[in-house]
Design a protein around this motif. Structure first.
Motif, short mmCIF file in Angstrom:
data_model
loop_
_atom_site.label_atom_id
_atom_site.label_comp_id
_atom_site.label_asym_id
_atom_site.label_seq_id
_atom_site.Cartn_x
_atom_site.Cartn_y
_atom_site.Cartn_z
N VAL A 212 0.75 -1.04 -0.05
CA VAL A 212 -0.06 -0.03 0.03
C VAL A 212 0.88 1.31 -0.01
CG1 VAL A 212 -1.87 1.26 1.18
CG2 VAL A 212 -1.79 -1.30 1.16
N ALA A 213 0.57 2.10 -0.90
CA ALA A 213 1.31 3.43 -1.01
C ALA A 213 0.24 4.55 -0.64
CB ALA A 213 1.82 3.72 -2.43
N MET A 214 1.06 5.27 0.28
CA MET A 214 -0.05 6.59 0.94
C MET A 214 0.77 7.75 0.78
SD MET A 214 -1.58 4.25 3.99
CE MET A 214 -0.19 3.15 4.05
N VAL A 215 0.20 9.06 0.46
CA VAL A 215 0.71 10.33 0.63
C VAL A 215 -0.13 10.86 1.88
CG1 VAL A 215 0.88 12.40 -0.34
CG2 VAL A 215 1.03 10.47 -1.78
N VAL A 216 0.80 11.16 2.90
CA VAL A 216 0.42 11.67 4.05
C VAL A 216 0.74 13.11 4.35
CG1 VAL A 216 0.42 11.19 6.73
CG2 VAL A 216 0.56 9.22 4.97
N SER A 217 0.04 13.81 4.99
CA SER A 217 0.12 15.18 5.50
C SER A 217 0.62 15.06 6.87
CB SER A 217 -1.16 16.06 5.45
OG SER A 217 -0.78 17.45 6.14
N VAL A 218 1.94 15.33 7.25
CA VAL A 218 2.36 14.98 8.53
C VAL A 218 2.02 16.07 9.58
CG1 VAL A 218 4.61 15.10 9.71
CG2 VAL A 218 4.55 13.91 7.72
N THR A 219 1.90 17.17 8.95
CA THR A 219 1.62 18.52 9.94
C THR A 219 -0.20 17.97 10.37
OG1 THR A 219 2.49 19.90 8.34
CG2 THR A 219 0.93 20.73 9.86
N ASN A 220 -0.82 17.61 9.59
CA ASN A 220 -2.50 17.35 9.97
C ASN A 220 -2.57 15.85 10.26
OD1 ASN A 220 -2.79 19.91 9.06
ND2 ASN A 220 -3.42 19.17 7.01
N ARG A 221 -1.41 14.91 10.50
CA ARG A 221 -1.60 13.57 10.64
C ARG A 221 -2.93 12.91 9.86
NH1 ARG A 221 1.64 11.25 14.04
NH2 ARG A 221 -0.16 9.84 14.88
N THR A 222 -2.74 13.27 8.39
CA THR A 222 -4.01 12.80 7.54
C THR A 222 -3.32 12.05 6.54
OG1 THR A 222 -5.23 14.62 8.37
CG2 THR A 222 -6.06 13.59 6.45
N VAL A 223 -4.00 10.89 6.32
CA VAL A 223 -3.71 10.23 4.81
C VAL A 223 -4.54 11.00 3.79
CG1 VAL A 223 -3.82 8.10 3.72
CG2 VAL A 223 -3.23 8.05 6.10
N ILE A 224 -3.81 11.53 2.76
CA ILE A 224 -4.40 12.26 1.62
C ILE A 224 -5.05 11.07 0.60
CG2 ILE A 224 -4.04 13.88 -0.16
CD1 ILE A 224 -1.80 15.07 1.95
N THR A 225 -3.95 10.26 0.50
CA THR A 225 -4.30 9.53 -0.70
C THR A 225 -4.11 7.96 -0.61
OG1 THR A 225 -5.02 9.10 -3.15
CG2 THR A 225 -2.84 9.79 -2.70
N VAL A 226 -4.63 6.96 -1.08
CA VAL A 226 -3.88 5.74 -0.99
C VAL A 226 -4.04 4.91 -2.48
CG1 VAL A 226 -4.61 3.44 0.17
CG2 VAL A 226 -5.29 5.55 1.27
N LEU A 227 -3.02 3.90 -2.63
CA LEU A 227 -2.91 3.26 -3.77
C LEU A 227 -2.51 1.89 -3.53
CD1 LEU A 227 -1.23 6.05 -4.94
CD2 LEU A 227 -1.91 4.95 -7.00
N ARG A 228 -2.99 0.83 -4.22
CA ARG A 228 -2.19 -0.54 -3.95
C ARG A 228 -0.99 -0.58 -4.46
NH1 ARG A 228 -5.25 -3.58 -1.32
NH2 ARG A 228 -4.18 -5.72 -1.97
N GLY A 229 -0.13 -1.19 -4.15
CA GLY A 229 1.19 -1.67 -4.88
C GLY A 229 1.11 -1.96 -6.36
N ASP A 230 0.22 -2.66 -6.71
CA ASP A 230 0.05 -2.99 -8.15
C ASP A 230 -0.14 -1.54 -9.02
OD1 ASP A 230 -2.50 -3.01 -6.98
OD2 ASP A 230 -2.93 -4.41 -8.33
N GLU A 231 -1.03 -0.86 -8.53
CA GLU A 231 -1.46 0.45 -9.11
C GLU A 231 -0.42 1.44 -9.13
OE1 GLU A 231 -6.14 0.77 -8.16
OE2 GLU A 231 -4.84 1.27 -6.71
N ALA A 232 0.59 1.53 -8.16
CA ALA A 232 1.51 2.39 -7.89
C ALA A 232 2.56 2.20 -8.84
CB ALA A 232 1.85 2.23 -6.36
#
Length: 120
Positions: A86-106
């Motif tokens: 699983v690949a995720m882009v995360v906002s560290v400041t807000n401690r919020t996961v912004i988007t999520v992708l499965r490995g094969d989609e990444a």
């Protein structure tokens, strides 16, 4: 000695300000960087997880939380976090996961607007 009323008020304000106990910058910075709270998932990330049939175990959530802590310690703001497939882009400041992708989609995907990567 006779003083103007306006200068007396100014002097009192200056004395009051000098009595305040200010936190050192490094203490404020560490509190901000190490701010604890539950990780959140944006509405967009939640839709992606449902649409892509992605779910995270408790152990993966703990690893994600640790990865966000590591990213904060390095001064990252929006890293790409990889947890198993699983690949995720995360906002560290807000401690919020912004988007999520499965490995094969990444694969063959270009990630923009990130400032680092953490493999957890």
């Amino acid at each position: 000695m006779i003083q103007k009323v306006s200068s007396l008020g100014q002097q009192t304000r200056l004395q009051d300000a000098s009595r305040r106990v200010e936190k050192p910058f490094d203490q404020i910075l560490n509190q901000t960087l190490n701010r604890q709270g539950p990780l959140q998932f944006s509405a967009h990330a939640q839709r992606r997880m449902v649409g892509r049939n992605v779910s995270l175990t408790q152990e993966q959530m703990q690893r994600l939380d640790e990865a966000v802590g590591c990213a904060a310690a390095k001064g990252l703001r929006e890293p790409l976090v990889l947890i198993e497939d699983v690949a995720m882009v995360v906002s560290v400041t807000n401690r919020t996961v912004i988007t999520v992708l499965r490995g094969d989609e990444a694969r063959q995907t270009v990630f923009t607007n990130i400032d680092g990567a953490v493999i957890g």
